[in-house]
Design a protein around this motif. Structure first.
Motif, PDB file in Angstrom:
ATOM      1  N   PRO A  73       0.776  -1.145  -0.119  1.00 26.64           N
ATOM      2  CA  PRO A  73      -0.095  -0.106  -0.110  1.00 26.64           C
ATOM      3  C   PRO A  73       1.018   0.828   0.251  1.00 26.64           C
ATOM      4  O   PRO A  73       1.983   1.464   0.174  1.00 26.64           O
ATOM      5  CB  PRO A  73      -1.175  -0.293   1.745  1.00 26.64           C
ATOM      6  N   ALA A  74       0.034   2.465  -0.201  1.00 28.74           N
ATOM      7  CA  ALA A  74       0.758   3.751  -0.230  1.00 28.74           C
ATOM      8  C   ALA A  74       0.455   4.121   0.872  1.00 28.74           C
ATOM      9  O   ALA A  74      -0.072   5.220   1.547  1.00 28.74           O
ATOM     10  CB  ALA A  74       0.119   4.190  -1.302  1.00 28.74           C
ATOM     11  N   ASP A  75       0.994   2.960   2.204  1.00 29.21           N
ATOM     12  CA  ASP A  75       0.848   3.674   3.817  1.00 29.21           C
ATOM     13  C   ASP A  75       2.319   3.719   4.001  1.00 29.21           C
ATOM     14  O   ASP A  75       2.470   2.000   4.557  1.00 29.21           O
ATOM     15  CB  ASP A  75      -0.982   2.736   3.816  1.00 29.21           C
ATOM     16  N   ASN A  76       2.276   4.685   4.721  1.00 27.26           N
ATOM     17  CA  ASN A  76       3.719   4.512   5.649  1.00 27.26           C
ATOM     18  C   ASN A  76       3.337   4.588   6.921  1.00 27.26           C
ATOM     19  O   ASN A  76       4.699   3.967   7.658  1.00 27.26           O
ATOM     20  CB  ASN A  76       4.015   6.497   6.211  1.00 27.26           C
ATOM     21  N   ASP A  77       2.762   3.679   7.586  1.00 28.82           N
ATOM     22  CA  ASP A  77       2.090   3.202   8.780  1.00 28.82           C
ATOM     23  C   ASP A  77       2.554   1.353   8.263  1.00 28.82           C
ATOM     24  O   ASP A  77       2.558   0.523   9.294  1.00 28.82           O
ATOM     25  CB  ASP A  77       1.273   3.243   9.501  1.00 28.82           C
ATOM     26  N   ALA A  78       2.373   1.039   7.127  1.00 26.02           N
ATOM     27  CA  ALA A  78       2.292   0.038   6.551  1.00 26.02           C
ATOM     28  C   ALA A  78       3.154  -1.096   6.472  1.00 26.02           C
ATOM     29  O   ALA A  78       5.183   0.254   6.733  1.00 26.02           O
ATOM     30  CB  ALA A  78       1.888  -0.978   5.637  1.00 26.02           C
ATOM     31  N   ALA A  79       3.669  -2.149   6.745  1.00 24.04           N
ATOM     32  CA  ALA A  79       5.627  -2.826   7.162  1.00 24.04           C
ATOM     33  C   ALA A  79       6.425  -2.554   5.822  1.00 24.04           C
ATOM     34  O   ALA A  79       7.109  -1.938   5.966  1.00 24.04           O
ATOM     35  CB  ALA A  79       5.261  -3.859   7.925  1.00 24.04           C
ATOM     36  N   ALA A  80       5.051  -2.314   5.057  1.00 22.37           N
ATOM     37  CA  ALA A  80       6.499  -2.823   3.218  1.00 22.37           C
ATOM     38  C   ALA A  80       4.849  -1.521   2.845  1.00 22.37           C
ATOM     39  O   ALA A  80       4.498  -2.310   2.605  1.00 22.37           O
ATOM     40  CB  ALA A  80       5.871  -3.710   2.463  1.00 22.37           C
ATOM     41  N   HIS A  81       5.617  -0.906   2.634  1.00 18.53           N
ATOM     42  CA  HIS A  81       4.767   0.393   1.491  1.00 18.53           C
ATOM     43  C   HIS A  81       5.304   0.787   0.451  1.00 18.53           C
ATOM     44  O   HIS A  81       6.412   1.425   0.680  1.00 18.53           O
ATOM     45  CB  HIS A  81       4.483   1.549   2.548  1.00 18.53           C
ATOM     46  N   TRP A  82       5.344   2.174   0.131  1.00 16.90           N
ATOM     47  CA  TRP A  82       5.325   2.712  -1.359  1.00 16.90           C
ATOM     48  C   TRP A  82       5.124   4.575  -0.273  1.00 16.90           C
ATOM     49  O   TRP A  82       4.544   4.649   0.294  1.00 16.90           O
ATOM     50  CB  TRP A  82       4.622   3.276  -1.796  1.00 16.90           C
ATOM     51  N   ARG A  83       6.239   4.924  -0.912  1.00 15.19           N
ATOM     52  CA  ARG A  83       6.023   5.964  -0.050  1.00 15.19           C
ATOM     53  C   ARG A  83       6.811   6.806  -1.392  1.00 15.19           C
ATOM     54  O   ARG A  83       7.787   7.173  -2.260  1.00 15.19           O
ATOM     55  CB  ARG A  83       7.483   6.332   0.304  1.00 15.19           C
ATOM     56  N   GLU A  84       6.454   8.289  -1.672  1.00 14.37           N
ATOM     57  CA  GLU A  84       7.526   9.215  -2.780  1.00 14.37           C
ATOM     58  C   GLU A  84       8.237   9.493  -2.606  1.00 14.37           C
ATOM     59  O   GLU A  84       8.481  10.580  -1.750  1.00 14.37           O
ATOM     60  CB  GLU A  84       5.907  10.481  -3.204  1.00 14.37           C
ATOM     61  N   VAL A  85       9.249   9.464  -3.555  1.00 19.38           N
ATOM     62  CA  VAL A  85       9.861  10.251  -3.809  1.00 19.38           C
ATOM     63  C   VAL A  85      10.259  10.718  -4.869  1.00 19.38           C
ATOM     64  O   VAL A  85      10.266  10.643  -6.541  1.00 19.38           O
ATOM     65  CB  VAL A  85      11.145   9.133  -4.076  1.00 19.38           C
ATOM     66  N   PRO A  86      11.053  12.598  -5.109  1.00 19.13           N
ATOM     67  CA  PRO A  86      10.938  13.332  -6.117  1.00 19.13           C
ATOM     68  C   PRO A  86      11.848  12.835  -7.228  1.00 19.13           C
ATOM     69  O   PRO A  86      12.408  12.317  -6.663  1.00 19.13           O
ATOM     70  CB  PRO A  86      10.938  14.408  -5.288  1.00 19.13           C
ATOM     71  N   HIS A  87      11.480  13.142  -8.252  1.00 17.21           N
ATOM     72  CA  HIS A  87      12.328  12.556  -9.626  1.00 17.21           C
ATOM     73  C   HIS A  87      13.821  13.522  -9.598  1.00 17.21           C
ATOM     74  O   HIS A  87      13.818  14.523  -8.751  1.00 17.21           O
ATOM     75  CB  HIS A  87      12.190  12.806 -10.830  1.00 17.21           C
ATOM     76  N   GLY A  88      14.896  12.489  -9.549  1.00 17.68           N
ATOM     77  CA  GLY A  88      16.493  12.928 -10.216  1.00 17.68           C
ATOM     78  C   GLY A  88      16.731  13.641 -10.606  1.00 17.68           C
ATOM     79  O   GLY A  88      16.437  13.410 -12.247  1.00 17.68           O
ATOM     80  N   HIS A  89      17.568  15.150 -11.021  1.00 16.18           N
ATOM     81  CA  HIS A  89      17.998  15.837 -11.884  1.00 16.18           C
ATOM     82  C   HIS A  89      17.889  14.638 -12.612  1.00 16.18           C
ATOM     83  O   HIS A  89      18.486  15.429 -13.999  1.00 16.18           O
ATOM     84  CB  HIS A  89      18.445  16.788 -11.542  1.00 16.18           C
ATOM     85  N   ASP A  90      19.033  13.841 -12.104  1.00  9.34           N
ATOM     86  CA  ASP A  90      20.020  13.213 -13.116  1.00  9.34           C
ATOM     87  C   ASP A  90      19.724  11.592 -13.266  1.00  9.34           C
ATOM     88  O   ASP A  90      20.602  10.793 -13.457  1.00  9.34           O
ATOM     89  CB  ASP A  90      21.694  13.085 -11.802  1.00  9.34           C
ATOM     90  N   ASP A  91      17.970  11.623 -12.731  1.00 12.43           N
ATOM     91  CA  ASP A  91      17.601  10.460 -13.371  1.00 12.43           C
ATOM     92  C   ASP A  91      17.881  10.317 -15.108  1.00 12.43           C
ATOM     93  O   ASP A  91      17.948  11.374 -15.491  1.00 12.43           O
ATOM     94  CB  ASP A  91      16.106  10.242 -13.061  1.00 12.43           C
ATOM     95  N   ALA A  92      18.377   8.641 -15.120  1.00 16.29           N
ATOM     96  CA  ALA A  92      18.734   9.011 -16.832  1.00 16.29           C
ATOM     97  C   ALA A  92      17.225   8.307 -17.242  1.00 16.29           C
ATOM     98  O   ALA A  92      16.462   8.529 -16.977  1.00 16.29           O
ATOM     99  CB  ALA A  92      19.680   7.276 -16.936  1.00 16.29           C
TER     100      ALA A  92
END
Length: 264
Positions: free
Chosen positions: A81-100
């Protein structure tokens, strides 16, 4: 007799139309039942986990035919899930300027998928290629990138390869979700069709009722007409017998009068 025959013919036509309407209604009701059952089954399969957390796969919309590609790109990670309280979850990470950027010859899988923002970084680093180009383009991948085919093959930047015949539950669930969406779109038109056919059956039954009543009235009128005819024939026969009796009596009276005249 002509009116009765016409009433019988109308009744037969009305009953045939009612039977056809009922057959169509039965077929439509069975089709609706199958559709609703399939939708309920798919909904049960795709229900949230027991802990109530909603996996990100439930928020994904993928074009039909690309479910296997998305399943290869994410695998069972889509069950998190996109739930920070879950043991395994998705968290949004912004795109990096150096992303290929993806190697030339690979088109972004993101063109065929709508996902939550938490999946975008992984998604933009996933390219869609044909099966023949995958092995060649794999060598050009930068760290974090991966290639997939529409059939479900995976080539990852670190050398990992998984062909389409490898079982992936995520791809199956995506296909099931697309099927559920398609089935749910079919339910309402099917219900409307059943409602229309039910009205047709009601109208056909009313026509049969009126035709039955008309046939009954025609038969009753025929019975009464035959009764009147029989009574008229009986009266006519009686009148003929009475006429013969009177004629015979008149003849006897005439003969008697003739004898009396002769005697006088």
């Amino acid at each position: 007799d002509g009116a009765t025959a016409l009433a019988d013919e109308n009744l037969v036509v009305a009953r045939d139309a009612a039977a056809a309407a009922r057959t169509a209604l039965t077929d439509a009701e069975r089709a609706l039942e199958r559709t609703e059952t399939e939708a309920a089954t798919l909904a049960a399969v795709l229900a949230t986990d027991a802990d109530g957390r909603i996996p990100v796969i439930n928020a994904i919309a993928v074009e039909r035919g690309f479910e296997a590609a998305l399943g290869a790109a994410f695998g069972d990670d889509l069950d998190a899930p996109a739930d920070n309280d879950a043991a395994a979850h998705w968290r949004e990470v912004p795109h990096g300027h150096d992303d290929a950027t993806l190697p030339e010859g690979a088109r972004p899988l993101a063109r065929h998928v709508r996902t939550p923002d938490v999946l975008l970084r992984r998604l933009v680093q996933t390219g869609l290629v044909d099966r023949q180009s995958g092995p060649r383009l794999q060598a050009l991948l930068r760290p974090g990138q991966r290639l997939v085919s529409a059939e479900g093959d995976l080539w990852r930047w670190d050398g990992y390869v998984a062909m389409a015949d490898a079982p992936r539950s995520a791809a199956q669930r995506l296909a099931q979700r697309n099927r559920l969406t398609a089935v749910q779109r079919e339910i309402e038109p099917a219900r409307e069709a059943v409602a229309v056919l039910r009205r047709h059956v009601a109208v056909a039954d009313d026509v049969v009722r009126r035709a039955t009543e008309a046939d009954r009235e025609a038969r009753e009128m025929l019975r009464l007409a035959r009764k009147v005819l029989d009574e008229a024939r009986t009266a006519f026969a009686h009148a003929e017998r009475e006429e013969a009796r009177i004629a015979a009596r008149r003849t006897r009276l005439e003969e008697t009068a003739a004898r009396l005249d002769a005697d006088l």
